[in-house]
Enzyme design. Sequence first.
Site, PDB file in Angstrom:
ATOM      1  N   LYS A 156      47.462  40.738  43.850  1.00 45.65           N
ATOM      2  CA  LYS A 156      46.112  41.180  43.511  1.00 45.65           C
ATOM      3  C   LYS A 156      45.570  41.987  44.685  1.00 45.65           C
ATOM      4  O   LYS A 156      45.398  41.482  45.789  1.00 45.65           O
ATOM      5  CB  LYS A 156      45.203  39.989  43.228  1.00 45.65           C
ATOM      6  CG  LYS A 156      43.778  40.386  42.835  1.00 45.65           C
ATOM      7  CD  LYS A 156      42.927  39.156  42.529  1.00 45.65           C
ATOM      8  CE  LYS A 156      41.524  39.536  42.126  1.00 45.65           C
ATOM      9  NZ  LYS A 156      40.701  38.341  41.827  1.00 45.65           N
ATOM     10  N   ARG A 159      32.628  42.618  38.208  1.00 42.51           N
ATOM     11  CA  ARG A 159      31.689  41.881  39.054  1.00 42.51           C
ATOM     12  C   ARG A 159      30.276  41.972  38.514  1.00 42.51           C
ATOM     13  O   ARG A 159      29.481  41.034  38.655  1.00 42.51           O
ATOM     14  CB  ARG A 159      31.786  42.383  40.496  1.00 42.51           C
ATOM     15  CG  ARG A 159      33.134  42.025  41.126  1.00 42.51           C
ATOM     16  CD  ARG A 159      33.340  42.632  42.504  1.00 42.51           C
ATOM     17  NE  ARG A 159      34.656  42.281  43.025  1.00 42.51           N
ATOM     18  CZ  ARG A 159      35.188  42.799  44.111  1.00 42.51           C
ATOM     19  NH1 ARG A 159      34.513  43.704  44.820  1.00 42.51           N
ATOM     20  NH2 ARG A 159      36.397  42.429  44.506  1.00 42.51           N
ATOM     21  N   LYS A 206      36.542  41.500  50.240  1.00 41.90           N
ATOM     22  CA  LYS A 206      37.565  40.483  49.998  1.00 41.90           C
ATOM     23  C   LYS A 206      38.918  40.877  50.610  1.00 41.90           C
ATOM     24  O   LYS A 206      39.962  40.378  50.207  1.00 41.90           O
ATOM     25  CB  LYS A 206      37.708  40.238  48.500  1.00 41.90           C
ATOM     26  CG  LYS A 206      36.403  39.790  47.851  1.00 41.90           C
ATOM     27  CD  LYS A 206      36.587  39.351  46.395  1.00 41.90           C
ATOM     28  CE  LYS A 206      35.280  38.853  45.819  1.00 41.90           C
ATOM     29  NZ  LYS A 206      35.435  38.251  44.469  1.00 41.90           N
ATOM     30  N   LYS A 248      47.664  43.090  39.678  1.00 38.70           N
ATOM     31  CA  LYS A 248      46.305  43.536  39.348  1.00 38.70           C
ATOM     32  C   LYS A 248      45.816  44.449  40.453  1.00 38.70           C
ATOM     33  O   LYS A 248      45.947  44.098  41.628  1.00 38.70           O
ATOM     34  CB  LYS A 248      45.392  42.313  39.219  1.00 38.70           C
ATOM     35  CG  LYS A 248      43.951  42.627  38.834  1.00 38.70           C
ATOM     36  CD  LYS A 248      43.125  41.348  38.735  1.00 38.70           C
ATOM     37  CE  LYS A 248      41.693  41.670  38.321  1.00 38.70           C
ATOM     38  NZ  LYS A 248      40.847  40.464  38.262  1.00 38.70           N
ATOM     39  N   SER A 279      38.622  46.220  34.650  1.00 37.13           N
ATOM     40  CA  SER A 279      37.377  46.737  34.086  1.00 37.13           C
ATOM     41  C   SER A 279      37.128  48.203  34.417  1.00 37.13           C
ATOM     42  O   SER A 279      36.642  48.962  33.571  1.00 37.13           O
ATOM     43  CB  SER A 279      36.207  45.893  34.575  1.00 37.13           C
ATOM     44  OG  SER A 279      36.130  45.896  35.994  1.00 37.13           O
TER      45      SER A 279
END
Length: 329
Positions: free
Chosen positions: A196, A206, A223, A254, A280
């Site tokens: 990821k 988000r 992150k 991802k 998304s």
Amino acid sequence: MYPLIRTRRLRASESIQRLVRETVVTPDDFLVPLFVTEGKGIKEEIPSMPNYFRLSLDQLEKEVKDLWSMGLCSVLLFVKVDDKLKDNKGTEALNPNGLMQRAIKTVKNACPQMLVMTDVALDPFSSYGHDGIVAEGQILNDETAEVLAEMSVSHAQAGADFVAPSDMMDGRVLTIREALEDEGFINTGIMAYSAKYASAFYGPFRDALDSAPVDMANVPKDKKTYQMDYSNRYEAIRETQLDIDEGADIVMVKPGLCYLDIVREIRNEVDVPVAVYQVSGEYAMVKAAAEKGWLDHDAVMLEQLTAIKRAGANIIASYFAKDFVRTLG
């Protein structure tokens, strides 16, 4: 060789193209992400994700029945948690009557055969919007993994078929696997978000869950200390193999399109199913461009989904699942 060999013979008509086609996407390939919120009668469109919704439990029940009728048999659940229930340790994630636990039961009661996977991460429950516990400007790894294991057991108790840790903490797959085994959930699977990446494509997601990191002193602004550097390739193979060694049944890459080289690398290296999350931002870009009339929505969607499967994906988590089924007529 020419003219004895003319490769265009195999492209001469639609019939021969269909006969020799190497990659075919079907409804069985899809894992459908669903966003769940509190309330009743709520089907709230997400502004940055046209035609995708936050659903209250009664609407979730209707949605999974609709998905099943379309031949879509697997869902991945995410929850939007009220701010007043958030803290640094994700306490609400362990509530046996929490929104995720009730969502699992809702799906299983409405459609017992629907495969239910659940997001396992702290960010929807975190007052800081991080996937782990924050202390003195750092994300605590081992303490977070213990909470994730408790969360996974709670999801299994509610009826989840698979848990899907999306946090990227070191060692969390083993910690979760051992916790599930200790509680007797030997058949509960783990789909690990193994590669990821720290991607800019997550923005609309988000927004959907209100889970972005907060801008505060002594809180990491992003992150990147746990999600992977998108410049790295071989690291993804190492991360994935570690997850398999720790007990992951399915591994995930991802995001999707910008990482298809990673998908192929991993597919060539491992013997477990490989999932890809078409995220998304990828969905939003196609929707926005199609609304402007700049591209053909269905043609681009089908090309992207085929590319993901062609790269080696066995499973595609995608917001386009229902749109895809509708193209089948």
